[in-house]
Design an enzyme around this catalytic site. Structure first.
Site, PDB file in Angstrom:
ATOM      1  N   SER A  24      -0.376   7.324   7.081  1.00 39.98           N
ATOM      2  CA  SER A  24      -0.223   7.717   8.513  1.00 39.98           C
ATOM      3  C   SER A  24       0.900   8.801   8.531  1.00 39.98           C
ATOM      4  CB  SER A  24       0.388   6.448   9.307  1.00 39.98           C
ATOM      5  OG  SER A  24       1.487   6.091   8.569  1.00 39.98           O
ATOM      6  N   THR A  73       1.477  -3.228  11.868  1.00 34.74           N
ATOM      7  CA  THR A  73       0.396  -3.544  11.181  1.00 34.74           C
ATOM      8  C   THR A  73       0.518  -4.967  10.430  1.00 34.74           C
ATOM      9  OG1 THR A  73      -1.086  -2.349   9.200  1.00 34.74           O
ATOM     10  CG2 THR A  73       1.294  -2.571   8.982  1.00 34.74           C
ATOM     11  N   LYS A  77       0.768  -8.053  13.795  1.00 33.00           N
ATOM     12  CA  LYS A  77       0.213  -7.716  14.995  1.00 33.00           C
ATOM     13  C   LYS A  77       0.382  -8.774  16.230  1.00 33.00           C
ATOM     14  CE  LYS A  77      -2.596  -4.050  13.268  1.00 33.00           C
ATOM     15  NZ  LYS A  77      -3.925  -3.529  13.121  1.00 33.00           N
ATOM     16  N   ASP A 113      -6.018  -0.369  18.830  1.00 31.57           N
ATOM     17  CA  ASP A 113      -6.862  -0.659  17.674  1.00 31.57           C
ATOM     18  C   ASP A 113      -8.328  -0.653  18.189  1.00 31.57           C
ATOM     19  OD1 ASP A 113      -5.111  -0.743  15.256  1.00 31.57           O
ATOM     20  OD2 ASP A 113      -4.859  -2.857  15.615  1.00 31.57           O
ATOM     21  N   GLY A 140      -7.721 -12.359  13.754  1.00 26.87           N
ATOM     22  CA  GLY A 140      -6.237 -11.928  13.617  1.00 26.87           C
ATOM     23  C   GLY A 140      -6.188 -10.706  14.686  1.00 26.87           C
ATOM     24  N   TYR A 240      -8.715   0.891   5.428  1.00 23.85           N
ATOM     25  CA  TYR A 240      -8.724   2.284   5.296  1.00 23.85           C
ATOM     26  C   TYR A 240      -8.331   2.842   3.734  1.00 23.85           C
ATOM     27  CZ  TYR A 240      -3.747   2.561   6.085  1.00 23.85           C
ATOM     28  OH  TYR A 240      -2.495   2.407   6.078  1.00 23.85           O
TER      29      TYR A 240
END
Length: 301
Positions: A24, A73, A77, A113, A140, A240
């Site tokens: 990121s 993350t 969360k 998200d 979740g 990812y």
């Protein structure tokens, strides 16, 4: 011309465990360049999940530091909400946050998200319609956000969740009427996926370092394909890294169309960046960021 190094740097960060695999910082650096923010830094901060109270301490510390924004993350969360001064309606409904905005010494939670997942699916695959049937793995933070984003479009949503975490799915159903919930079993996977148009993995299964795992085994993929051709279905994974998970690789093997989690990451990142900075991120900026991230991950094409 003398470069003014005394100019204040905009600092954002990521809280989670693990965070080493995150790319990121490259994405946010690109958004900052495009927005004309000269000094920008995005930090990856590991908050050890085995250390009781670590997240609470990290968030308390964030109140006194000069962060312009914070991403949350896995696995925090849902837990993060209890330590914030307030949350927006979407985060409150889903019970999960992935973006925090510091403001006047207080921290406010948001969830980007769902927006990220819906944008990724719509741009990489096709838009979900009111007639589509959707299967979501997980209950979740990521799953809650994805379901919340899809529910206004179609009510044909089935959540498949491990028995030991079934309490999460039940709490999710209380805030999202119409969502079907089933225990994660071979029988339920085959029946649900066979009739679905979109199959979404919103768990961390297959995330580095467990790259050989898949929420649906090859054997079950074969069984589903015999019941209903997978080439007509769309698969999405919120993970990812790796870029193409085992879950997506198996789906592609049977001719399905797939969307990697990197697209969700980029679109949710754009929404987070806009929240933190007030700067607009265009679709072109997101696409450029995705290409940069692919390069960093060694992905060709």
């Amino acid at each position: 011309m003398i470069n003014d190094k005394t100019k204040e740097t905009t600092i954002t960060c990521l809280f989670g465990d693990p965070v080493a695999q995150s790319v990121s910082p490259y994405m946010y650096a690109h958004f900052a360049r495009k927005a004309g923010i000269e000094y920008y830094t995005h930090l990856k901060i590991r908050v050890p999940k085995g250390n009781k109270g670590a997240l609470r301490k990290a968030i308390q510390a964030a109140k006194t530091l000069s962060f312009a924004g914070i991403n949350i993350t896995v696995p925090y969360k849902m837990e993060a909400i209890r330590y914030l001064d307030g949350v927006d309606s979407r985060a409150k409904k889903t019970g999960a946050v992935n973006a925090i905005l510091p403001r006047e010494g207080k921290l406010f939670g948001y969830n980007t998200d769902g927006i990220g997942a819906l944008s990724a699916i719509g741009n990489k695959l096709r838009k979900i319609t009111k007639k589509d049937k959707v299967v979501v793995f997980g209950a979740g933070g990521a799953a809650r956000a994805v379901v919340d984003a899809i529910l206004p479009i179609t009510s044909y949503i089935t959540i498949l969740q491990r028995k030991e975490d079934f309490h999460l799915a039940k709490s999710l159903k209380k805030s999202m009427d119409g969502v079907g919930i089933l225990p994660l079993s071979d029988e339920n996977v085959v029946k649900s996926v066979a009739v679905a148009n979109f199959i979404l993995n919103a768990t961390s299964v297959c995330m580095i370092p467990n790259t050989t795992d898949s929420i649906i085994s090859d054997k079950l993929f074969s069984e589903i394909n015999r019941a209903s051709p997978l080439r007509k279905k769309f698969f999405f994974d919120s993970v990812y890294n790796p870029y193409t998970t085992k879950f997506l690789a198996l789906a592609k093997k049977y001719g399905a169309k797939v969307c990697q989690g990197l697209y969700m990451m980029a679109y949710q990142g754009a929404a987070s960046f806009e929240l933190w900075t007030g700067k607009k991120v265009s679709k072109k900026d997101v696409e450029e960021a995705i290409n940069i991230l692919k390069q960093k991950l060694g992905i060709k094409g």
